[in-house]
Design a protein around this motif. Structure first.
Motif, PDB file in Angstrom:
ATOM      1  N   LYS A  57     -96.982   4.002 -79.449  1.00  0.00           N
ATOM      2  CA  LYS A  57     -96.120   4.002 -80.617  1.00  0.00           C
ATOM      3  C   LYS A  57     -96.731   4.853 -81.730  1.00  0.00           C
ATOM      4  O   LYS A  57     -97.923   4.738 -82.019  1.00  0.00           O
TER       5      LYS A  57
ATOM      6  N   GLU B  51     -90.166   0.988 -69.426  1.00  0.00           N
ATOM      7  CA  GLU B  51     -89.966  -0.420 -69.082  1.00  0.00           C
ATOM      8  C   GLU B  51     -89.056  -0.576 -67.860  1.00  0.00           C
ATOM      9  O   GLU B  51     -89.306  -1.428 -66.991  1.00  0.00           O
TER      10      GLU B  51
ATOM     11  N   LEU C  20     -90.488   8.065 -83.948  1.00  0.00           N
ATOM     12  CA  LEU C  20     -90.170   6.687 -83.566  1.00  0.00           C
ATOM     13  C   LEU C  20     -88.957   6.645 -82.646  1.00  0.00           C
ATOM     14  O   LEU C  20     -88.932   5.896 -81.661  1.00  0.00           O
ATOM     15  N   SER C  21     -87.939   7.456 -82.954  1.00  0.00           N
ATOM     16  CA  SER C  21     -86.745   7.515 -82.111  1.00  0.00           C
ATOM     17  C   SER C  21     -87.097   7.995 -80.707  1.00  0.00           C
ATOM     18  O   SER C  21     -86.627   7.436 -79.703  1.00  0.00           O
ATOM     19  N   ASP C  22     -87.955   9.019 -80.617  1.00  0.00           N
ATOM     20  CA  ASP C  22     -88.392   9.526 -79.312  1.00  0.00           C
ATOM     21  C   ASP C  22     -89.184   8.457 -78.560  1.00  0.00           C
ATOM     22  O   ASP C  22     -89.020   8.287 -77.343  1.00  0.00           O
ATOM     23  N   TRP C  23     -90.037   7.728 -79.282  1.00  0.00           N
ATOM     24  CA  TRP C  23     -90.858   6.682 -78.646  1.00  0.00           C
ATOM     25  C   TRP C  23     -89.983   5.559 -78.092  1.00  0.00           C
ATOM     26  O   TRP C  23     -90.241   5.060 -76.992  1.00  0.00           O
ATOM     27  N   ILE C  24     -88.963   5.166 -78.836  1.00  0.00           N
ATOM     28  CA  ILE C  24     -88.066   4.100 -78.370  1.00  0.00           C
ATOM     29  C   ILE C  24     -87.397   4.505 -77.062  1.00  0.00           C
ATOM     30  O   ILE C  24     -87.267   3.699 -76.129  1.00  0.00           O
ATOM     31  N   ALA C  25     -86.973   5.772 -76.974  1.00  0.00           N
ATOM     32  CA  ALA C  25     -86.331   6.259 -75.739  1.00  0.00           C
ATOM     33  C   ALA C  25     -87.328   6.256 -74.578  1.00  0.00           C
ATOM     34  O   ALA C  25     -87.012   5.790 -73.471  1.00  0.00           O
ATOM     35  N   ARG C  26     -88.554   6.779 -74.825  1.00  0.00           N
ATOM     36  CA  ARG C  26     -89.566   6.817 -73.765  1.00  0.00           C
ATOM     37  C   ARG C  26     -89.980   5.404 -73.341  1.00  0.00           C
ATOM     38  O   ARG C  26     -90.210   5.133 -72.163  1.00  0.00           O
ATOM     39  N   GLN C  27     -90.067   4.491 -74.331  1.00  0.00           N
ATOM     40  CA  GLN C  27     -90.447   3.118 -74.036  1.00  0.00           C
ATOM     41  C   GLN C  27     -89.403   2.428 -73.160  1.00  0.00           C
ATOM     42  O   GLN C  27     -89.741   1.674 -72.235  1.00  0.00           O
ATOM     43  N   SER C  28     -88.127   2.705 -73.440  1.00  0.00           N
ATOM     44  CA  SER C  28     -87.056   2.115 -72.636  1.00  0.00           C
ATOM     45  C   SER C  28     -87.124   2.601 -71.193  1.00  0.00           C
ATOM     46  O   SER C  28     -86.982   1.810 -70.243  1.00  0.00           O
TER      47      SER C  28
ATOM     48  N   GLN D   4     -89.765   9.007 -88.442  1.00  0.00           N
ATOM     49  CA  GLN D   4     -88.499   8.472 -87.913  1.00  0.00           C
ATOM     50  C   GLN D   4     -88.084   9.212 -86.648  1.00  0.00           C
ATOM     51  O   GLN D   4     -87.565   8.598 -85.712  1.00  0.00           O
TER      52      GLN D   4
END
Length: 295
Positions: A159, A124, A113-121, A110
């Protein structure tokens, strides 16, 4: 154990007394303690222990047979036992270590995943900015911007994989996708296996047989990208007699013809209901806890 067909449906042929003497102290100690404390049939308790062992070990080791063939250490187990035989209790005791470790890994996942969501944003938004700049430039400046865009595409954040080891109420599609996206080792395990048999988990027997043999399977999809799965899968089902009879009456010939039941270790133990005497004093779980730590 094999099956015969009588007027009531498919029945496992009863076997003899389950063995007690083995030179495996951690396993035998846990099984002895589990049988004594749970007061369930020994074969049922031992099947639960084998489920935990195979689920934990199959992702780390394969087995080399005397003929040189290398195969998975996965198991397929079926226990036919009616309500009140303490199937869920036995399963929970021996899978305690697996579930505990999976919960610990899920906390880490978790956070990742939170770190990945930030990096992905961030990735993009930068992609959109670089692409917009690239479309506005020409010639040499445009070539340099294009190279910058390609470099950015190559650095897309990966991811994280979830450490999901146990599946229960899953379709075959969800199971194969989970083995592809998450870790490629899992246990399809249910102490109420009637729902698994009658559900969609067993609607692709050829692929499940291939996984048991260690083969690579290909999942072709129309609406999204197809993929290959090289994974390890242990299956453990504990079902009531009526559910098993119903499944065999409807799908018995198909499942036997596909070789499904030839891969299973089957038990239909004699009930211990009516013989469970309550002893005084504390109930120790030292051997089962040692087993869980080893798992």
């Amino acid at each position: 154990m094999s099956f015969f067909n009588d007027v009531s449906g498919w029945l496992p042929i009863p076997g003899g007394a389950f063995p007690r003497s083995m030179a495996l102290p951690v396993i035998v100690g846990a099984v002895d303690e589990g049988e004594r404390n749970i007061k369930a049939p020994r074969a049922l308790v031992f099947s639960s222990a084998l489920t935990a062992i195979a689920t934990a070990a199959q992702g780390s080791i394969d087995v080399c047979k005397p003929n040189g063939q290398v195969v998975p250490a996965s198991l397929m187990l079926l226990t036919v036992a009616n309500s009140g035989e303490r199937k869920s209790t036995a399963e929970n005791v021996f899978l305690r270590g697996v579930r505990r470790f999976q919960d610990e890994m899920d906390v880490i996942y978790q956070k990742e995943l939170s770190d990945w969501i930030a990096r992905q944003s961030i990735w993009e938004n930068r992609r959109k900015a670089i692409l917009k700049k690239t479309l506005l430039l020409d010639n040499k400046e445009g070539d340099e911007a294009c190279k910058q865009f390609m470099d950015h595409e190559a650095r897309v954040p990966v991811k994280p994989r979830r450490f999901k080891l146990l599946y229960e109420d899953a379709t075959s599609e969800a199971l194969f996708l989970g083995l592809h996206q998450n870790i490629p080792t899992a246990g399809l395990i249910s102490s109420e296996g009637g729902g698994v048999l009658t559900g969609r988990a067993f609607n692709d027997l050829s692929k499940q047989n291939a996984l048991w043999s260690g083969d690579v399977i290909t999942v072709d999809r129309v609406s999204s990208e197809s993929y290959e799965v090289r994974a390890r899968l242990t299956v453990s089902l504990m079902v009531q007699e009526n559910s098993f009879f119903s499944y065999m009456q409807k799908h018995g010939e198909r499942s036997r013809g596909s070789g499904l039941w030839a891969r299973f270790l089957v038990c239909n133990p004699k009930s211990t209901q009516g013989t469970r005497l309550i002893a005084g004093g504390d109930t120790p779980w030292n051997c089962c806890e040692r087993f869980s730590e080893r798992i």
